[in-house]
Design a protein around this motif. Sequence first.
Motif, PDB file in Angstrom:
ATOM      1  N   ASN A   1       0.972   4.804  -4.724  1.00  0.00           N
ATOM      2  CA  ASN A   1      -0.052   3.765  -4.916  1.00  0.00           C
ATOM      3  C   ASN A   1      -1.221   4.277  -5.733  1.00  0.00           C
ATOM      4  N   GLY A   2      -1.594   5.562  -5.491  1.00  0.00           N
ATOM      5  CA  GLY A   2      -2.743   6.128  -6.188  1.00  0.00           C
ATOM      6  C   GLY A   2      -2.542   6.187  -7.691  1.00  0.00           C
ATOM      7  N   TRP A   3      -1.287   6.282  -8.134  1.00  0.00           N
ATOM      8  CA  TRP A   3      -0.992   6.249  -9.570  1.00  0.00           C
ATOM      9  C   TRP A   3      -0.787   4.809 -10.049  1.00  0.00           C
ATOM     10  N   ALA A   4      -0.077   4.011  -9.246  1.00  0.00           N
ATOM     11  CA  ALA A   4       0.201   2.633  -9.640  1.00  0.00           C
ATOM     12  C   ALA A   4      -1.085   1.827  -9.813  1.00  0.00           C
ATOM     13  N   VAL A   5      -2.118   2.150  -8.993  1.00  0.00           N
ATOM     14  CA  VAL A   5      -3.358   1.390  -9.070  1.00  0.00           C
ATOM     15  C   VAL A   5      -4.073   1.607 -10.402  1.00  0.00           C
ATOM     16  N   LEU A   6      -3.765   2.693 -11.083  1.00  0.00           N
ATOM     17  CA  LEU A   6      -4.354   2.939 -12.401  1.00  0.00           C
ATOM     18  C   LEU A   6      -3.735   2.059 -13.479  1.00  0.00           C
ATOM     19  N   PHE A   7      -2.591   1.447 -13.156  1.00  0.00           N
ATOM     20  CA  PHE A   7      -1.869   0.634 -14.144  1.00  0.00           C
ATOM     21  C   PHE A   7      -1.730  -0.815 -13.675  1.00  0.00           C
ATOM     22  N   ASP A   8      -2.853  -1.363 -13.178  1.00  0.00           N
ATOM     23  CA  ASP A   8      -3.000  -2.790 -12.885  1.00  0.00           C
ATOM     24  C   ASP A   8      -2.211  -3.275 -11.674  1.00  0.00           C
TER      25      ASP A   8
ATOM     26  N   TRP B   1      -6.632  -1.751   2.843  1.00  0.00           N
ATOM     27  CA  TRP B   1      -5.795  -2.158   3.968  1.00  0.00           C
ATOM     28  C   TRP B   1      -4.321  -1.867   3.689  1.00  0.00           C
ATOM     29  N   ALA B   2      -3.886  -2.138   2.472  1.00  0.00           N
ATOM     30  CA  ALA B   2      -2.492  -1.865   2.123  1.00  0.00           C
ATOM     31  C   ALA B   2      -2.198  -0.367   2.167  1.00  0.00           C
ATOM     32  N   SER B   3      -3.161   0.444   1.728  1.00  0.00           N
ATOM     33  CA  SER B   3      -2.987   1.893   1.780  1.00  0.00           C
ATOM     34  C   SER B   3      -2.881   2.363   3.225  1.00  0.00           C
ATOM     35  N   SER B   4      -3.706   1.787   4.091  1.00  0.00           N
ATOM     36  CA  SER B   4      -3.700   2.173   5.491  1.00  0.00           C
ATOM     37  C   SER B   4      -2.497   1.621   6.247  1.00  0.00           C
ATOM     38  N   MET B   5      -1.936   0.510   5.792  1.00  0.00           N
ATOM     39  CA  MET B   5      -0.839  -0.122   6.522  1.00  0.00           C
ATOM     40  C   MET B   5       0.364   0.808   6.648  1.00  0.00           C
ATOM     41  N   PHE B   6       0.575   1.675   5.669  1.00  0.00           N
ATOM     42  CA  PHE B   6       1.636   2.681   5.771  1.00  0.00           C
ATOM     43  C   PHE B   6       1.482   3.461   7.072  1.00  0.00           C
ATOM     44  N   TYR B   7       0.258   3.854   7.386  1.00  0.00           N
ATOM     45  CA  TYR B   7       0.021   4.694   8.552  1.00  0.00           C
ATOM     46  C   TYR B   7       0.030   3.895   9.858  1.00  0.00           C
ATOM     47  N   PHE B   8      -0.160   2.568   9.790  1.00  0.00           N
ATOM     48  CA  PHE B   8       0.073   1.752  10.982  1.00  0.00           C
ATOM     49  C   PHE B   8       1.556   1.806  11.365  1.00  0.00           C
ATOM     50  N   GLY B   9       2.426   1.673  10.365  1.00  0.00           N
ATOM     51  CA  GLY B   9       3.856   1.801  10.630  1.00  0.00           C
ATOM     52  C   GLY B   9       4.208   3.184  11.121  1.00  0.00           C
ATOM     53  N   TYR B  10       3.601   4.184  10.513  1.00  0.00           N
ATOM     54  CA  TYR B  10       3.810   5.586  10.890  1.00  0.00           C
ATOM     55  C   TYR B  10       3.397   5.823  12.333  1.00  0.00           C
ATOM     56  N   LEU B  11       2.241   5.241  12.712  1.00  0.00           N
ATOM     57  CA  LEU B  11       1.709   5.424  14.059  1.00  0.00           C
ATOM     58  C   LEU B  11       2.592   4.742  15.098  1.00  0.00           C
ATOM     59  N   VAL B  12       2.942   3.487  14.864  1.00  0.00           N
ATOM     60  CA  VAL B  12       3.749   2.729  15.818  1.00  0.00           C
ATOM     61  C   VAL B  12       5.097   3.396  16.065  1.00  0.00           C
ATOM     62  N   ALA B  13       5.646   4.029  15.029  1.00  0.00           N
ATOM     63  CA  ALA B  13       7.000   4.586  15.121  1.00  0.00           C
ATOM     64  C   ALA B  13       7.046   5.990  15.693  1.00  0.00           C
TER      65      ALA B  13
ATOM     66  N   LEU C   1       9.555  -5.286 -16.790  1.00  0.00           N
ATOM     67  CA  LEU C   1       8.848  -4.657 -15.681  1.00  0.00           C
ATOM     68  C   LEU C   1       7.452  -4.235 -16.113  1.00  0.00           C
ATOM     69  N   ARG C   2       6.519  -4.356 -15.185  1.00  0.00           N
ATOM     70  CA  ARG C   2       5.174  -3.871 -15.432  1.00  0.00           C
ATOM     71  C   ARG C   2       5.185  -2.334 -15.366  1.00  0.00           C
ATOM     72  N   PRO C   3       4.242  -1.644 -16.051  1.00  0.00           N
ATOM     73  CA  PRO C   3       4.251  -0.167 -16.056  1.00  0.00           C
ATOM     74  C   PRO C   3       4.291   0.448 -14.659  1.00  0.00           C
ATOM     75  N   TRP C   4       3.534  -0.087 -13.692  1.00  0.00           N
ATOM     76  CA  TRP C   4       3.500   0.508 -12.355  1.00  0.00           C
ATOM     77  C   TRP C   4       4.838   0.371 -11.629  1.00  0.00           C
TER      78      TRP C   4
ATOM     79  N   THR D   1      -6.315  10.663  -0.598  1.00  0.00           N
ATOM     80  CA  THR D   1      -4.991  10.296  -1.088  1.00  0.00           C
ATOM     81  C   THR D   1      -5.026   8.977  -1.834  1.00  0.00           C
ATOM     82  N   SER D   2      -5.721   7.990  -1.268  1.00  0.00           N
ATOM     83  CA  SER D   2      -5.739   6.653  -1.862  1.00  0.00           C
ATOM     84  C   SER D   2      -6.843   6.463  -2.898  1.00  0.00           C
ATOM     85  N   PHE D   3      -7.955   7.184  -2.743  1.00  0.00           N
ATOM     86  CA  PHE D   3      -9.108   6.946  -3.605  1.00  0.00           C
ATOM     87  C   PHE D   3      -9.469   8.141  -4.482  1.00  0.00           C
ATOM     88  N   GLY D   4      -8.687   9.237  -4.375  1.00  0.00           N
ATOM     89  CA  GLY D   4      -9.000  10.417  -5.164  1.00  0.00           C
ATOM     90  C   GLY D   4      -9.075  10.141  -6.650  1.00  0.00           C
ATOM     91  N   SER D   5      -8.104   9.358  -7.154  1.00  0.00           N
ATOM     92  CA  SER D   5      -8.100   9.048  -8.590  1.00  0.00           C
ATOM     93  C   SER D   5      -9.321   8.206  -8.972  1.00  0.00           C
TER      94      SER D   5
END
Length: 511
Positions: A77-84, A98-110, A214-217, A305-309
């Motif tokens: 996501n951190g790279w895809a967000v640079l390409f729209d 929220w979308a970046s964090s949602m990965f970890y909601f799934g990770y936590l529940v599982a 396909l879009r670049p991302w 991870t999500s906002f470093g770029s």
Amino acid sequence: MSDSNGIETADADQRSAAGRENPMKGDIADEGYELFQDSTPEVSQEASEAVRRKIDLHLLPLMCALYGLNYVDKVANGWAVLFDLRADLGLVGTEYAWASSMFYFGYLVAQYPANYILQRYQTARVLSISVITWGILMLGHLGLKNFAGFMVIRFLLGVAESVVTPGFVLYTSMFYTRKEQVMRTMLWAAMQGAFSIVTALMSYGLGHITNTALRPWMYIFLVLGLLSLLVGFGWLFLMPQTPNKARFLSPEERVIAVQRVAGNMMGIKGYQWKNYQMWHALIDPKVWLILAFVLFTQLPNGGLTSFGSLVISGFGFDSFKTLLIGLPSSVVSAGSMIVWGTFSIKYGNLRTWGMILPLLPAIAGIAAVYGTMDTGSNKYGRVVAYWLINSYAVTWPFVLTIIGQDIAGHTKRAFTNTLMLILFATGNIAGPFFFRNQDAPKYVLAIASILVFFCVSLLCAVILRFYMIWENRRRDRVYGAVNTTEAKVDGMRTGMHDKTDQENTDFRYVL
């Protein structure tokens, strides 16, 4: 009688006086116990090294590939967000966070079911199914049209990847001695940085693809999804379940492989879930210090991870330069892991030091970024300081080695992994929300918070080291030093019956 014999006799008396009971009564023996019982406890260094080289050759390539892809699939996501990506999916406000964090909601529940499954079923099979599943989900990104679909697929991706880290801790401990595990963990963990470099450059090239269906991302997710499927099927057909079932080893080499790992006093693989071992985890001070350390290092990780770029672009760089300038951060993390792994082989006992010392340049780097805000400092100098922050990534594999080598009992280790990864997910969920939209592009609150979190993490690691030193000395005083072959074999046998480090009085912690 010689002094050495006198010491040995005194230790034996001391151990007997401590009231040792037979801890194996009524227990089911560990995977590979029959090979252990029928073999001699002494394995020559030459034979052990030969078997270790074979294991390295057959296991490490696919282990490194899987763990590297596991990381870059999360940060794509951190790279895809640079390409729209945000514009194409119509994301507004905090929806990307929220979308970046949602990965970890799934990770936590599982986490609890993931560790339960890893305990009850074959580890390599569970990992192969996981990577195949997340490969399919990565390809599913190509069909995304809106925020709701993005949230669903990121949640499911977190569920699919929830078994990877605990599975790797378990799998590494099944094949390697405690001394060997540090470097192997560093190698596959270093693939996070190595794969980040390669895939960031790949994303740079893919981002230039225009005027196609396909879009670049989308190309980023397409390539990563196909690579994940390839690695997943490789694990399914090529990776052994346990040392005693490794087809690439001869019958004699399988005996040596089992005997090597028995020396860890932690067994190889058990399939029972023992509820009492969860209590042993909850009353263990080591576990709580590890949990605190993980939480306060993953709060920064989630945001970076999500906002470093976006932080780097806030220094004054365009999208493509931001992607390239961020690469040395991955070099810092991957290179540091290899350096620390090498030191651990040469000097030993660096596990807790590996949690402490890499935080120092990270603290210096984040402090420099914070201290140079609004000062007109050279943006390239600030970038160098930002690169240093990523040295904290070295602490993660050292945490995993502490759990893999100092938490005995299969259920206790699995439950500790569950708690640890719940906090890992919690930190990564909360982390992005310190990067508030109103603070862009400097993100003052986030940078200041990360500095505080790193300092608290450092304190937890120091306390953990001193606690384990104190506990080893207490055990020597109460039960006697483990300096005889008989004591070591007793500890190995107890470990092969799936006992926790509290139960196995011959167990000593490695630092």
